[in-house]
Design a protein around this motif. Structure first.
Motif, PDB file in Angstrom:
ATOM      1  N   VAL A 391      44.803  23.028  32.995  1.00 56.06           N
ATOM      2  CA  VAL A 391      43.386  23.125  32.648  1.00 56.06           C
ATOM      3  C   VAL A 391      43.265  22.752  31.176  1.00 56.06           C
ATOM      4  O   VAL A 391      43.822  23.436  30.304  1.00 56.06           O
ATOM      5  CB  VAL A 391      42.841  24.537  32.903  1.00 56.06           C
ATOM      6  CG1 VAL A 391      41.406  24.652  32.384  1.00 56.06           C
ATOM      7  CG2 VAL A 391      42.899  24.875  34.385  1.00 56.06           C
ATOM      8  N   LEU A 392      42.566  21.654  30.908  1.00 58.61           N
ATOM      9  CA  LEU A 392      42.399  21.154  29.539  1.00 58.61           C
ATOM     10  C   LEU A 392      40.949  21.353  29.122  1.00 58.61           C
ATOM     11  O   LEU A 392      40.031  20.799  29.734  1.00 58.61           O
ATOM     12  CB  LEU A 392      42.783  19.676  29.467  1.00 58.61           C
ATOM     13  CG  LEU A 392      42.758  19.016  28.090  1.00 58.61           C
ATOM     14  CD1 LEU A 392      43.721  19.710  27.134  1.00 58.61           C
ATOM     15  CD2 LEU A 392      43.104  17.535  28.211  1.00 58.61           C
ATOM     16  N   THR A 393      40.741  22.159  28.096  1.00 55.43           N
ATOM     17  CA  THR A 393      39.400  22.508  27.638  1.00 55.43           C
ATOM     18  C   THR A 393      39.098  21.811  26.316  1.00 55.43           C
ATOM     19  O   THR A 393      39.927  21.834  25.391  1.00 55.43           O
ATOM     20  CB  THR A 393      39.268  24.029  27.451  1.00 55.43           C
ATOM     21  OG1 THR A 393      39.600  24.682  28.671  1.00 55.43           O
ATOM     22  CG2 THR A 393      37.852  24.414  27.042  1.00 55.43           C
ATOM     23  N   ALA A 394      37.930  21.206  26.216  1.00 56.81           N
ATOM     24  CA  ALA A 394      37.497  20.589  24.962  1.00 56.81           C
ATOM     25  C   ALA A 394      36.995  21.674  24.020  1.00 56.81           C
ATOM     26  O   ALA A 394      36.177  22.514  24.409  1.00 56.81           O
ATOM     27  CB  ALA A 394      36.409  19.564  25.228  1.00 56.81           C
ATOM     28  N   SER A 395      37.469  21.668  22.794  1.00 52.28           N
ATOM     29  CA  SER A 395      37.112  22.729  21.846  1.00 52.28           C
ATOM     30  C   SER A 395      35.617  22.791  21.586  1.00 52.28           C
ATOM     31  O   SER A 395      35.046  23.876  21.476  1.00 52.28           O
ATOM     32  CB  SER A 395      37.866  22.517  20.531  1.00 52.28           C
ATOM     33  OG  SER A 395      37.549  21.246  19.951  1.00 52.28           O
ATOM     34  N   GLU A 396      34.974  21.634  21.484  1.00 51.91           N
ATOM     35  CA  GLU A 396      33.535  21.626  21.201  1.00 51.91           C
ATOM     36  C   GLU A 396      32.754  22.296  22.322  1.00 51.91           C
ATOM     37  O   GLU A 396      31.813  23.069  22.064  1.00 51.91           O
ATOM     38  CB  GLU A 396      33.035  20.194  21.020  1.00 51.91           C
ATOM     39  CG  GLU A 396      31.568  20.136  20.636  1.00 51.91           C
ATOM     40  CD  GLU A 396      30.976  18.738  20.736  1.00 51.91           C
ATOM     41  OE1 GLU A 396      30.452  18.256  19.727  1.00 51.91           O
ATOM     42  OE2 GLU A 396      31.041  18.148  21.834  1.00 51.91           O
ATOM     43  N   THR A 397      33.124  22.044  23.576  1.00 51.69           N
ATOM     44  CA  THR A 397      32.417  22.648  24.702  1.00 51.69           C
ATOM     45  C   THR A 397      32.587  24.156  24.687  1.00 51.69           C
ATOM     46  O   THR A 397      31.640  24.910  24.940  1.00 51.69           O
ATOM     47  CB  THR A 397      32.936  22.087  26.035  1.00 51.69           C
ATOM     48  OG1 THR A 397      33.081  20.678  25.931  1.00 51.69           O
ATOM     49  CG2 THR A 397      31.973  22.394  27.162  1.00 51.69           C
ATOM     50  N   ALA A 398      33.804  24.619  24.402  1.00 57.00           N
ATOM     51  CA  ALA A 398      34.055  26.057  24.366  1.00 57.00           C
ATOM     52  C   ALA A 398      33.239  26.740  23.268  1.00 57.00           C
ATOM     53  O   ALA A 398      32.799  27.889  23.424  1.00 57.00           O
ATOM     54  CB  ALA A 398      35.542  26.314  24.167  1.00 57.00           C
ATOM     55  N   GLN A 399      33.026  26.036  22.159  1.00 53.10           N
ATOM     56  CA  GLN A 399      32.302  26.618  21.037  1.00 53.10           C
ATOM     57  C   GLN A 399      30.797  26.648  21.259  1.00 53.10           C
ATOM     58  O   GLN A 399      30.105  27.508  20.709  1.00 53.10           O
ATOM     59  CB  GLN A 399      32.619  25.839  19.757  1.00 53.10           C
ATOM     60  CG  GLN A 399      34.067  25.958  19.298  1.00 53.10           C
ATOM     61  CD  GLN A 399      34.437  24.933  18.239  1.00 53.10           C
ATOM     62  OE1 GLN A 399      33.590  24.173  17.760  1.00 53.10           O
ATOM     63  NE2 GLN A 399      35.711  24.910  17.862  1.00 53.10           N
ATOM     64  N   THR A 400      30.288  25.743  22.051  1.00 51.96           N
ATOM     65  CA  THR A 400      28.831  25.615  22.218  1.00 51.96           C
ATOM     66  C   THR A 400      28.308  26.186  23.530  1.00 51.96           C
ATOM     67  O   THR A 400      27.099  26.255  23.718  1.00 51.96           O
ATOM     68  CB  THR A 400      28.415  24.139  22.117  1.00 51.96           C
ATOM     69  OG1 THR A 400      29.136  23.369  23.094  1.00 51.96           O
ATOM     70  CG2 THR A 400      28.715  23.588  20.737  1.00 51.96           C
ATOM     71  N   ASN A 401      29.193  26.597  24.444  1.00 54.55           N
ATOM     72  CA  ASN A 401      28.761  27.115  25.739  1.00 54.55           C
ATOM     73  C   ASN A 401      29.340  28.508  25.974  1.00 54.55           C
ATOM     74  O   ASN A 401      30.562  28.664  26.110  1.00 54.55           O
ATOM     75  CB  ASN A 401      29.205  26.185  26.869  1.00 54.55           C
ATOM     76  CG  ASN A 401      28.463  24.868  26.871  1.00 54.55           C
ATOM     77  OD1 ASN A 401      27.427  24.717  27.498  1.00 54.55           O
ATOM     78  ND2 ASN A 401      29.010  23.902  26.143  1.00 54.55           N
ATOM     79  N   ASP A 402      28.462  29.502  26.025  1.00 53.32           N
ATOM     80  CA  ASP A 402      28.909  30.866  26.279  1.00 53.32           C
ATOM     81  C   ASP A 402      29.537  30.962  27.665  1.00 53.32           C
ATOM     82  O   ASP A 402      28.996  30.441  28.649  1.00 53.32           O
ATOM     83  CB  ASP A 402      27.718  31.835  26.197  1.00 53.32           C
ATOM     84  CG  ASP A 402      27.175  31.950  24.779  1.00 53.32           C
ATOM     85  OD1 ASP A 402      27.940  31.650  23.836  1.00 53.32           O
ATOM     86  OD2 ASP A 402      25.998  32.318  24.630  1.00 53.32           O
ATOM     87  N   GLY A 403      30.651  31.611  27.747  1.00 53.97           N
ATOM     88  CA  GLY A 403      31.318  31.817  29.015  1.00 53.97           C
ATOM     89  C   GLY A 403      32.194  30.663  29.466  1.00 53.97           C
ATOM     90  O   GLY A 403      32.874  30.773  30.503  1.00 53.97           O
ATOM     91  N   TRP A 404      32.205  29.559  28.694  1.00 49.34           N
ATOM     92  CA  TRP A 404      32.989  28.382  29.117  1.00 49.34           C
ATOM     93  C   TRP A 404      34.490  28.690  29.098  1.00 49.34           C
ATOM     94  O   TRP A 404      35.205  28.376  30.059  1.00 49.34           O
ATOM     95  CB  TRP A 404      32.681  27.215  28.190  1.00 49.34           C
ATOM     96  CG  TRP A 404      33.211  25.892  28.676  1.00 49.34           C
ATOM     97  CD1 TRP A 404      34.372  25.284  28.312  1.00 49.34           C
ATOM     98  CD2 TRP A 404      32.590  25.028  29.636  1.00 49.34           C
ATOM     99  NE1 TRP A 404      34.513  24.082  28.970  1.00 49.34           N
ATOM    100  CE2 TRP A 404      33.427  23.901  29.797  1.00 49.34           C
ATOM    101  CE3 TRP A 404      31.408  25.084  30.363  1.00 49.34           C
ATOM    102  CZ2 TRP A 404      33.128  22.854  30.651  1.00 49.34           C
ATOM    103  CZ3 TRP A 404      31.095  24.038  31.232  1.00 49.34           C
ATOM    104  CH2 TRP A 404      31.950  22.940  31.359  1.00 49.34           C
TER     105      TRP A 404
END
Length: 460
Positions: A391-404
């Motif tokens: 599972v590869l998570t983009a840091s920007e998405t994790a920072q801007t989306n609660d619960g991501w």
């Protein structure tokens, strides 16, 4: 001897009343013009966003034309009955738009037929707008509401020009971008598949919303140096045909299963999904577990946001998305800047051409409608056992989306042999940009290696 004098009177022409007569009725005609135009606009909005909300392009365009026809018919009837400045010419656009609108609703042409019609209707619409402009000038004085009609005629002319530009752009894109790979019949329609490289296990790439096979232009070549990799287009995307109806995740999985079988691609496969493509990959893994050797989720959408009832809901296209294909047919999307993709050519041009086309907007609308069902179906995957999973998570998405981050961790927990990684990049850059594509390709290579060797995955 008295002589009788007779004032010379200019008989009214068939084109409209005299200047004196126009002045006498200028007030009523202005109000009628304004009311008729407003009625047409409101009627078009009501039928497209209300009565035919979420309908296909033919219904959206057809119903809008019926609404506009009502406005022109109202202008013709009321001006004849209530003023001394009859605008009988308005019956012509009313009849033409009504006939065209009814034809679209009854015949229900598909996107291909509408594209072919694009070689005809822009010229007809432009000719109609110019003719209407002449009639307006001859039948209405400058102070009788003429200024209300001219902007409408300008919009009609612009729509005609835009429609012609869009038709030429669609034809140019079709000629410029040859299809890589092959298409295979999966049951009444064909899907496109492009495979490169050799070795096993074969990697199958699943695109996200608004993406298609060309979106993997950076990732696929990098993976092809290690093993065989296949990019494909779901129904309605890229070089694939449209499906008869909106597809949910299970239908898309069945299509992919048939496609791989008919193409002679042997499993089990390593499935890779980006964004909503992750949910398509999860649904496939739940439906065909014996065909899955490994799984890679690239900043995959959160399927756990759906409820259990969503998985059986009938897909319904949001009204605001349903109108986009019709607007794109007018060339509006051609105004979108052409440099928004970081992919190399020809992939960037291919994605631009598809994303701004009526078909591209229709595909986005259809897949958006199917998304609640897709997410519910992806939840059927409750475990992968020891199947390798990254599972590869983009840091920007994790920072801007609660619960991501929590959703990404939940997906990583599907396998006892998993690795959850965070890439310092954006959601789109995992495919678009060189660094992000390298990180994505490395994650895929790690799963391929784990499948081949039977060894556990490294954490990074």
């Amino acid at each position: 001897m008295a002589t009788a004098t007779h004032s010379a009177e200019r008989p009214p022409t068939s084109d409209g009343p005299t200047g004196t007569e126009r002045q006498q009725g200028s007030g009523p005609i202005r109000r009628i013009i304004a009311a008729s135009l407003a009625t047409g606009l409101v009627a078009a909005a009501v039928v497209t966003l209300g009565v035919f909300a979420g309908a296909g392009e033919h219904a959206t365009t057809g119903s809008a034309l019926l609404g506009f026809a009502l406005g022109w018919a109202m202008l013709a009837v009321l001006s004849v009955r209530m003023t001394d400045q009859p605008q009988r010419w308005a019956f012509i656009p009313a009849a033409g738009m009504a006939a065209t609108g009814l034809g679209l609703l009854v015949l229900a042409p598909e996107g291909g037929a509408l594209t072919v019609a694009g070689w005809v209707w822009p010229a007809v619409l432009l000719a109609l707008a110019l003719w209407m402009g002449l009639r307006v000038r001859r039948s209405l004085a400058a102070g009788s509401g003429r200024w209300l009609l001219y902007p409408v005629l300008v919009v009609m002319s612009a729509a005609a020009v835009g429609g012609a530009v869009e038709t030429v752009a669609l034809a140019s894109a079709q000629n410029r971008y040859a299809m890589p790979g092959r298409s295979y019949d999966v049951g009444g329609y064909e899907l496109h598949l492009a495979c490169t490289g050799s070795g096993g296990p074969t990697v199958v790439l699943q695109s996200g919303l608004g993406e298609f096979s060309s979106s993997w232009a950076r990732v696929a070549p990098a993976v092809a140096g290690t093993t065989r990799v296949c990019a494909y287009d779901r129904a309605g995307q890229g070089w694939s045909d449209d499906a008869p109806r909106i597809q949910d995740g299970l239908q898309a999985a069945a299509d992919l299963h048939t496609l791989l079988d008919r193409a002679g691609e042997n499993g089990p496969f390593v499935l890779v999904g980006h964004s909503t493509g992750g949910s398509y990959a999860m649904t496939y893994a739940a439906r065909y577990p014996e065909q899955v050797a490994g799984l890679v989720l690239l900043d995959a959408s959160d399927p756990y946001q759906a409820t259990a009832t969503n998985s059986t809901a009938d897909p319904s296209v949001p009204a605001e998305l349903a109108v986009l294909p019709s607007l794109a047919r007018l060339g509006i999307a051609q105004l979108v800047p052409a440099s928004w993709s970081s992919l190399p050519e020809p992939a960037a041009g291919q994605i631009q051409a598809f994303a701004t086309s009526p078909r591209g907007f229709q595909n986005t609308a259809d897949e958006s409608a199917a998304m609640p069902a897709l997410f519910g179906q992806a939840q059927a995957l409750t475990t992968l056992g020891e199947t390798p999973l990254v599972v590869l998570t983009a840091s920007e998405t994790a920072q801007t989306n609660d619960g991501w981050s929590a959703a990404q961790s939940r997906m990583a927990a599907l396998s006892a042999n998993s690795s959850h990684r965070v890439a310092d990049t954006t959601h789109a850059a995992l495919l678009d940009e060189e660094h992000g594509a390298e990180v994505s390709a490395r994650a895929i290579d790690d799963v391929v290696h784990a499948v081949r060797s039977g060894s556990p995955l490294a954490s990074d």
